[in-house]
Scaffold this motif. Sequence first.
Motif, PDB file in Angstrom:
ATOM      1  N   MET A 232      -6.584  12.578  10.206  1.00 17.44           N
ATOM      2  CA  MET A 232      -5.602  11.491  10.242  1.00 17.44           C
ATOM      3  C   MET A 232      -4.588  11.719  11.360  1.00 17.44           C
ATOM      4  N   LYS A 233      -4.192  12.965  11.573  1.00 19.06           N
ATOM      5  CA  LYS A 233      -3.231  13.278  12.633  1.00 19.06           C
ATOM      6  C   LYS A 233      -3.804  12.982  14.021  1.00 19.06           C
ATOM      7  N   SER A 234      -5.115  12.981  14.152  1.00 17.11           N
ATOM      8  CA  SER A 234      -5.751  12.777  15.454  1.00 17.11           C
ATOM      9  C   SER A 234      -5.968  11.298  15.797  1.00 17.11           C
ATOM     10  N   ILE A 235      -5.658  10.400  14.880  1.00 14.05           N
ATOM     11  CA  ILE A 235      -5.912   8.976  15.071  1.00 14.05           C
ATOM     12  C   ILE A 235      -4.628   8.289  15.566  1.00 14.05           C
ATOM     13  N   PRO A 236      -4.637   7.745  16.775  1.00 12.28           N
ATOM     14  CA  PRO A 236      -3.416   7.119  17.324  1.00 12.28           C
ATOM     15  C   PRO A 236      -2.846   6.012  16.435  1.00 12.28           C
TER      16      PRO A 236
ATOM     17  N   TYR B 158       0.848  -1.192   0.000  1.00  8.82           N
ATOM     18  CA  TYR B 158       0.000   0.000   0.000  1.00  8.82           C
ATOM     19  C   TYR B 158       0.884   1.242   0.000  1.00  8.82           C
ATOM     20  N   TRP B 159       0.426   2.261  -0.729  1.00 13.44           N
ATOM     21  CA  TRP B 159       1.196   3.486  -0.905  1.00 13.44           C
ATOM     22  C   TRP B 159       0.290   4.691  -0.790  1.00 13.44           C
TER      23      TRP B 159
ATOM     24  N   LEU C 137     -12.201   6.017   7.923  1.00 15.45           N
ATOM     25  CA  LEU C 137     -12.479   7.430   8.165  1.00 15.45           C
ATOM     26  C   LEU C 137     -13.400   8.036   7.110  1.00 15.45           C
ATOM     27  N   GLU C 138     -13.607   7.344   5.996  1.00 12.75           N
ATOM     28  CA  GLU C 138     -14.519   7.848   4.960  1.00 12.75           C
ATOM     29  C   GLU C 138     -15.912   8.065   5.510  1.00 12.75           C
ATOM     30  N   LYS C 139     -16.318   7.246   6.417  1.00 13.03           N
ATOM     31  CA  LYS C 139     -17.714   7.221   6.873  1.00 13.03           C
ATOM     32  C   LYS C 139     -17.990   8.178   8.035  1.00 13.03           C
ATOM     33  N   LEU C 140     -16.932   8.802   8.571  1.00 11.05           N
ATOM     34  CA  LEU C 140     -17.128   9.715   9.708  1.00 11.05           C
ATOM     35  C   LEU C 140     -17.589  11.080   9.271  1.00 11.05           C
TER      36      LEU C 140
ATOM     37  N   GLN D 282      -2.778   0.721   8.431  1.00 12.02           N
ATOM     38  CA  GLN D 282      -3.003   2.154   8.194  1.00 12.02           C
ATOM     39  C   GLN D 282      -3.988   2.363   7.058  1.00 12.02           C
ATOM     40  N   TRP D 283      -3.859   1.576   5.996  1.00 11.89           N
ATOM     41  CA  TRP D 283      -4.792   1.628   4.864  1.00 11.89           C
ATOM     42  C   TRP D 283      -6.219   1.443   5.358  1.00 11.89           C
ATOM     43  N   GLN D 284      -6.449   0.388   6.138  1.00 12.87           N
ATOM     44  CA  GLN D 284      -7.791   0.091   6.639  1.00 12.87           C
ATOM     45  C   GLN D 284      -8.308   1.206   7.545  1.00 12.87           C
TER      46      GLN D 284
END
Length: 152
Positions: free
Chosen positions: A115-119, A3-4, A149-152, A142-144
Motif C-alpha cells: 500500500m505504501k508503494s502505490i501513489p 469507507y473506513w 491489490l487483492e489480485k496482485l 482509496q477503497w477501490q
Amino acid sequence: MAYWLFKTEPETFSIDTLQIQKCSCWEGVRNYQARNMMRDEIQLGDEVLIYHSSCKNIGVAGIAKVVKTAYPDYFAFDPESDYYDPKSTPDNPRWYMVDIEFVRKTERIIPLAVMKSIPELADMPLVKKGNRLSVMPITGAQWQTILQLEKL
C-alpha cells in the motif's frame, strides 16, 4: 456511504474472529479522535476494511459493514475489563463503539508495504508516518485501489 479502516491486533481480534462471530461490537477504542469519528461520523451501512497490525502479516485482511451506529462502550464501566475507565459512566459515557458485520476476507492479506508503494494511496492516513489511529476514514478511490491489490 463512507469507507473506513479499523486496525486490530489479530491476537486480540482478527478477521477470522469476526467471520466466526458474524457480528461484533468494535469496543476498546481509547483515542479521542478515533472515538469522535465513531460517535459522530460512522453511519449504518458504511464499509470497513479490517486491518491487522502488530503481527507478522501486517495489512488489510477483510471487509465488514457497520450494522449499528455509535452507542456507549459499556466495557468502560466494568472494573474487570481491560477497557475500564473510571471517568466514564453510564450517565456520562466517555467512550463509544459501533457494531460491524463480517462481509468477507480479502483474497490475501494486502500488505502495508505494498500500500505504501502505490501513489494513489499516498494521502491515506495509514501510510503516513506516525499515524496510530485505530479508526480512520478512507476515500472511495482509496477503497477501490486497495481492493484491486487483492489480485496482485
